[in-house]
Motif scaffolding. Structure first.
Motif: not given
Length: 300
Positions: A159, A269, A276, A280, A283, A296, A299-300
């Motif tokens: 991430f 998260l 999710s 993410a 994307r 993005l 909004e995650v």
């Protein structure tokens, strides 16, 4: 995680990242130096107004006190349990590092606000050698079973690697060009991270070392060169927390609280280990426009 307006406030064009090294031989007698408390913590099960997570975190605030009077006042007025240390890496007179014990939620937010209020009342300042380091508790990740723990760490690393350019985009040029908070993608590519199937493989990739005995020895040491990345995973492998080193020096409560909020929520998260995170990341990697990637992240 938070609005684009609040996160954009993290940029400080006069700041840089600096490493911490407490040198007792250079301590200034004008301040009663002390370590932060391991027993006195400021934890709350209630979310704060800014920090929408109850995950424990701590911060190191590098700055300069104005004069002898303000230095003595810091020693007297900062809450008990807060550490004060000399930081010889900072360039300038009267350098100091404020170190907090574990904090979380509403109580941690209140203590952080008190610290920043005192620092600003005493006219503490930052320059281009100061940094803000944020330590995020990952004990829940460490306690997970072996397979799940490896997936959580892989999600966390992937991430941050996927959004590395977004975080770097928040920073002044001096932060993007220094050796104390190196861009995370210089450590490893996302494809290499994703190929790892265990924590052992992740550690071998992080340390660039295939010798498990040597890695075990490295993990037993506090100081290792791999800690000098924007996200320091050496402390995660060694001590069940990780350190965010990206941010420039600041004494602003809003900036520090928002920064702690976003990174605590990223940890939340990734610890949930659901689809999710992968969505993410996928994307983000498909986006060429930086504005879209920032949106993005929010909004995650």
């Amino acid at each position: 995680f938070c609005s684009s307006d609040c996160l954009s406030e993290h940029i400080n064009n006069n700041s840089d990242c600096a490493d911490y090294d407490n040198d007792n031989d250079r301590q200034d007698a004008r301040i009663n130096y002390r370590g932060y408390s391991l027993s006195k913590v400021f934890l709350s099960a209630k979310q704060g107004e800014v920090i929408k997570s109850t995950r424990p975190f701590g911060v190191e605030i590098e700055c300069f006190y104005r004069d002898e009077e303000s230095g003595q006042a810091l020693s007297d007025e900062l809450p008990k349990g807060i550490g004060l240390a000399k930081d010889g890496s900072l360039q300038g007179k009267n350098s100091i590092e404020i170190q907090t014990p574990k904090m979380s939620g509403a109580k941690g937010e209140k203590v952080l606000a008190t610290i920043c209020e005192i620092l600003n009342e005493k006219s503490c300042s930052v320059n281009a050698t100061c940094g803000l380091h944020c330590h995020i508790d990952a004990s829940d990740i460490a306690k997970a079973d072996e397979n799940k723990r490896a997936l959580m760490i892989k999600d966390l690393w992937s991430f941050y690697a996927a959004f590395d350019d977004v975080f770097m985009g928040f920073l002044p040029r001096s932060r993007r060009q220094n050796n104390y908070c190196i861009r995370l993608l210089k450590k490893a590519g996302i494809d290499d991270i994703q190929k790892c199937k265990s924590q052992n493989e992740l550690e071998k990739l992080w340390y660039k070392n295939q010798n498990e005995a040597e890695i075990k020895r490295i993990k037993a040491t506090k100081h290792h060169d791999t800690r000098y990345y924007g996200v320091n995973l050496h402390s995660l492998f060694a001590n069940n927390h990780y350190e965010i080193r990206y941010h420039s020096g600041t004494t602003s409560f809003t900036k520090i609280a928002e920064w702690a909020n976003i990174h605590c929520r990223i940890a939340d998260l990734c610890a949930r280990n659901n689809d999710s995170v992968e969505v993410a990341i996928k994307r983000a990697l498909e986006m060429a426009d930086m504005g879209e990637k920032r949106a993005l992240l929010y909004e995650v």
